[in-house]
Design an enzyme around this catalytic site. Structure first.
Site, PDB file in Angstrom:
ATOM      1  N   ASN A   9       0.874  -1.173   0.000  1.00 13.02           N
ATOM      2  CA  ASN A   9       0.000   0.000   0.000  1.00 13.02           C
ATOM      3  C   ASN A   9       0.910   1.221   0.000  1.00 13.02           C
ATOM      4  O   ASN A   9       1.492   1.561   1.029  1.00 13.02           O
ATOM      5  CB  ASN A   9      -0.902  -0.020   1.240  1.00 13.02           C
ATOM      6  CG  ASN A   9      -1.723   1.246   1.374  1.00 13.02           C
ATOM      7  OD1 ASN A   9      -1.772   2.063   0.446  1.00 13.02           O
ATOM      8  ND2 ASN A   9      -2.368   1.428   2.513  1.00 13.02           N
ATOM      9  N   TRP A  10       1.004   1.864  -1.151  1.00 12.29           N
ATOM     10  CA  TRP A  10       1.930   2.995  -1.286  1.00 12.29           C
ATOM     11  C   TRP A  10       1.377   4.288  -0.689  1.00 12.29           C
ATOM     12  O   TRP A  10       2.081   5.302  -0.659  1.00 12.29           O
ATOM     13  CB  TRP A  10       2.276   3.217  -2.761  1.00 12.29           C
ATOM     14  CG  TRP A  10       3.301   2.262  -3.297  1.00 12.29           C
ATOM     15  CD1 TRP A  10       3.969   1.294  -2.604  1.00 12.29           C
ATOM     16  CD2 TRP A  10       3.787   2.199  -4.646  1.00 12.29           C
ATOM     17  NE1 TRP A  10       4.848   0.644  -3.448  1.00 12.29           N
ATOM     18  CE2 TRP A  10       4.759   1.172  -4.699  1.00 12.29           C
ATOM     19  CE3 TRP A  10       3.495   2.914  -5.817  1.00 12.29           C
ATOM     20  CZ2 TRP A  10       5.436   0.857  -5.876  1.00 12.29           C
ATOM     21  CZ3 TRP A  10       4.161   2.584  -6.981  1.00 12.29           C
ATOM     22  CH2 TRP A  10       5.128   1.566  -7.009  1.00 12.29           C
ATOM     23  N   LYS A  11       0.114   4.285  -0.319  1.00 13.78           N
ATOM     24  CA  LYS A  11      -0.499   5.498   0.259  1.00 13.78           C
ATOM     25  C   LYS A  11      -0.236   6.694  -0.658  1.00 13.78           C
ATOM     26  O   LYS A  11      -0.208   6.531  -1.885  1.00 13.78           O
ATOM     27  CB  LYS A  11       0.019   5.706   1.687  1.00 13.78           C
ATOM     28  CG  LYS A  11      -0.127   4.420   2.519  1.00 13.78           C
ATOM     29  CD  LYS A  11       0.116   4.589   3.994  1.00 13.78           C
ATOM     30  CE  LYS A  11      -0.088   3.252   4.692  1.00 13.78           C
ATOM     31  NZ  LYS A  11       0.017   3.330   6.137  1.00 13.78           N
ATOM     32  N   HIS A  95      -9.396   1.244   4.794  1.00 18.57           N
ATOM     33  CA  HIS A  95      -8.123   1.435   5.499  1.00 18.57           C
ATOM     34  C   HIS A  95      -8.332   2.373   6.689  1.00 18.57           C
ATOM     35  O   HIS A  95      -9.121   3.316   6.609  1.00 18.57           O
ATOM     36  CB  HIS A  95      -7.071   2.009   4.551  1.00 18.57           C
ATOM     37  CG  HIS A  95      -5.703   1.961   5.132  1.00 18.57           C
ATOM     38  ND1 HIS A  95      -5.249   2.930   5.998  1.00 18.57           N
ATOM     39  CD2 HIS A  95      -4.712   1.046   5.026  1.00 18.57           C
ATOM     40  CE1 HIS A  95      -4.027   2.600   6.389  1.00 18.57           C
ATOM     41  NE2 HIS A  95      -3.672   1.469   5.806  1.00 18.57           N
ATOM     42  N   GLU A  97      -6.682   4.771   7.735  1.00 17.21           N
ATOM     43  CA  GLU A  97      -6.479   6.205   7.440  1.00 17.21           C
ATOM     44  C   GLU A  97      -7.713   6.797   6.770  1.00 17.21           C
ATOM     45  O   GLU A  97      -8.024   7.974   6.961  1.00 17.21           O
ATOM     46  CB  GLU A  97      -5.213   6.367   6.575  1.00 17.21           C
ATOM     47  CG  GLU A  97      -3.958   6.139   7.416  1.00 17.21           C
ATOM     48  CD  GLU A  97      -2.784   5.526   6.658  1.00 17.21           C
ATOM     49  OE1 GLU A  97      -2.772   5.560   5.410  1.00 17.21           O
ATOM     50  OE2 GLU A  97      -1.872   5.011   7.341  1.00 17.21           O
ATOM     51  N   GLU A 167      -5.173  -4.762  10.549  1.00 12.35           N
ATOM     52  CA  GLU A 167      -4.182  -3.711  10.725  1.00 12.35           C
ATOM     53  C   GLU A 167      -4.453  -2.983  12.045  1.00 12.35           C
ATOM     54  O   GLU A 167      -5.246  -2.028  12.073  1.00 12.35           O
ATOM     55  CB  GLU A 167      -4.246  -2.720   9.558  1.00 12.35           C
ATOM     56  CG  GLU A 167      -3.913  -3.348   8.225  1.00 12.35           C
ATOM     57  CD  GLU A 167      -3.262  -2.335   7.269  1.00 12.35           C
ATOM     58  OE1 GLU A 167      -2.197  -2.670   6.740  1.00 12.35           O
ATOM     59  OE2 GLU A 167      -3.803  -1.237   7.079  1.00 12.35           O
ATOM     60  N   GLY A 173       2.732   2.522  10.822  1.00 12.51           N
ATOM     61  CA  GLY A 173       3.687   3.612  10.681  1.00 12.51           C
ATOM     62  C   GLY A 173       4.372   4.013  11.976  1.00 12.51           C
ATOM     63  O   GLY A 173       5.024   5.049  12.051  1.00 12.51           O
ATOM     64  N   SER A 213       3.678  -1.938  10.300  1.00 15.46           N
ATOM     65  CA  SER A 213       5.138  -1.983  10.498  1.00 15.46           C
ATOM     66  C   SER A 213       5.770  -3.324  10.113  1.00 15.46           C
ATOM     67  O   SER A 213       6.686  -3.788  10.777  1.00 15.46           O
ATOM     68  CB  SER A 213       5.500  -1.595  11.937  1.00 15.46           C
ATOM     69  OG  SER A 213       5.096  -0.248  12.194  1.00 15.46           O
ATOM     70  N   GLY A 234       3.030  -0.958   4.239  1.00 21.21           N
ATOM     71  CA  GLY A 234       3.055   0.466   3.901  1.00 21.21           C
ATOM     72  C   GLY A 234       4.472   0.922   3.632  1.00 21.21           C
ATOM     73  O   GLY A 234       5.060   0.644   2.584  1.00 21.21           O
ATOM     74  N   GLY A 235       5.060   1.604   4.588  1.00 21.90           N
ATOM     75  CA  GLY A 235       6.366   2.242   4.422  1.00 21.90           C
ATOM     76  C   GLY A 235       7.442   1.376   3.780  1.00 21.90           C
ATOM     77  O   GLY A 235       8.148   1.816   2.865  1.00 21.90           O
TER      78      GLY A 235
HETATM   79  P1  13P Z   1       3.177   0.619   7.676  1.00 17.93           P
HETATM   80  O1  13P Z   1       3.717  -0.663   7.063  1.00 17.93           O
HETATM   81  O2  13P Z   1       3.882   1.833   7.173  1.00 17.93           O
HETATM   82  O3  13P Z   1       3.083   0.522   9.150  1.00 17.93           O
HETATM   83  O4  13P Z   1       1.680   0.753   7.118  1.00 17.93           O
HETATM   84  C1  13P Z   1       0.815  -0.309   7.229  1.00 17.93           C
HETATM   85  C2  13P Z   1      -0.397  -0.012   6.430  1.00 17.93           C
HETATM   86  O5  13P Z   1      -1.162   0.877   6.769  1.00 17.93           O
HETATM   87  C3  13P Z   1      -0.629  -0.783   5.213  1.00 17.93           C
HETATM   88  O6  13P Z   1      -1.902  -0.556   4.709  1.00 17.93           O
END
Ligand code: 13P
Length: 249
Positions: A9-11, A95, A97, A167, A173, A213, A234-235
């Site tokens: 997930n590149w956000k 998600h 967010e 999640e 994050g 994470s 994510g990251g």
């Molecule tokens: P991180 O891997 O940056 O913690 O993000 C997880 C995430 O929200 C994937 O959708």
């Protein structure tokens, strides 16, 4: 046996040019990797570049959200027919967010899930508790409620491709990861809710990803847990070397 799914997930990261560079470096690193399914979810503007780059490979491209209507006066939104037309196969729904910053509710998650399934997309439905809920002992209630409402009036037959991602919001994050045991416990709750909604055979084949994470350093331990059917990253998915290391855990 549930084939594991490793999703990025590149956000809100990467221009189309940066997405092109990612695939140039990433694809040779996972060439021939067949053990797991790989999905990358870029922002809408980088989707086309990603699809062109991944053509002929086993890497699928997903979107990060969708609107549930088929078309209409909904400024700024994207619907399933648009995603399908460019070759998107998967879509993240609900998600944390989106829930936290953009007013996503259990009801809109349900509408989006139905829309994605009708369009033949593979939905990745995200659920997870915030820290206060975990500390108050409410994790099971929250996960059950989020799943129950997301699955409302969805049939097992229609939902066959659905994936759920656990999640925990406190792990996103933050560098804090749920231990494999904590994740497995949450996954069992989610699977029990899926069994209540769709029956045990359905729940047994449904994939539940862990997200929060995930890094090359912890991927192996998490993925070795039999309740964990993949990762939503994510990251650590933004860097081709790091994401390839996670894929290969
Ligand atoms: P991180 O891997 O940056 O913690 O993000 C997880 C995430 O929200 C994937 O959708």
């Amino acid at each position: 046996m549930r084939k594991k799914l490793i999703a990025a997930n590149w956000k809100m990261y990467k221009t189309p040019g940066q997405a092109r560079d990612f695939f140039r470096d990433f694809l040779p690193m996972v060439d021939g990797h067949d053990r797991d399914e790989i999905v990358v979810c870029p922002n809408y503007l980088a989707i086309d570049v990603a699809i062109q780059a991944a053509k002929g490979t086993k890497v699928a491209i997903g979107a990060q959200d969708l609107h549930w209507e088929n078309e209409g006066a909904f400024t700024g939104e994207i619907c399933t027919s648009m995603l399908v037309a460019v070759g998107v196969t998967d879509v993240i729904i609900g998600h944390s967010e989106r829930r936290q910053y953009f007013g996503e509710t259990d009801d809109t998650v349900n509408l989006k899930l139905k829309s994605a399934l009708s369009a033949g997309l593979t939905p990745i439905v995200c659920v997870g508790e915030v820290l206060e809920e975990r500390e108050a002992g409410l994790t099971e209630d929250v996960l059950r409620r989020q799943c129950l409402r997301a699955f409302n009036k969805v049939s097992a037959k229609k939902a066959s491709k659905m994936v759920v991602a656990y999640e925990p919001v406190w792990a996103i994050g933050t560098g804090k990861t749920a231990t494999p045991e904590m994740a497995a416990e949450a996954h069992e709750i989610i699977r029990a809710e899926a069994a209540d909604s769709f029956g045990q055979p359905f729940a047994d084949q449904m994939r539940i990803l862990y997200g929060g994470s995930v890094k090359p350093e912890n991927a192996h331990a998490l993925m070795s847990e039999k309740e964990i059917d993949g990762a939503l990253v994510g990251g650590a998915s933004l860097d081709p070397t790091s994401f390839a290391a996670i894929v290969k855990y």
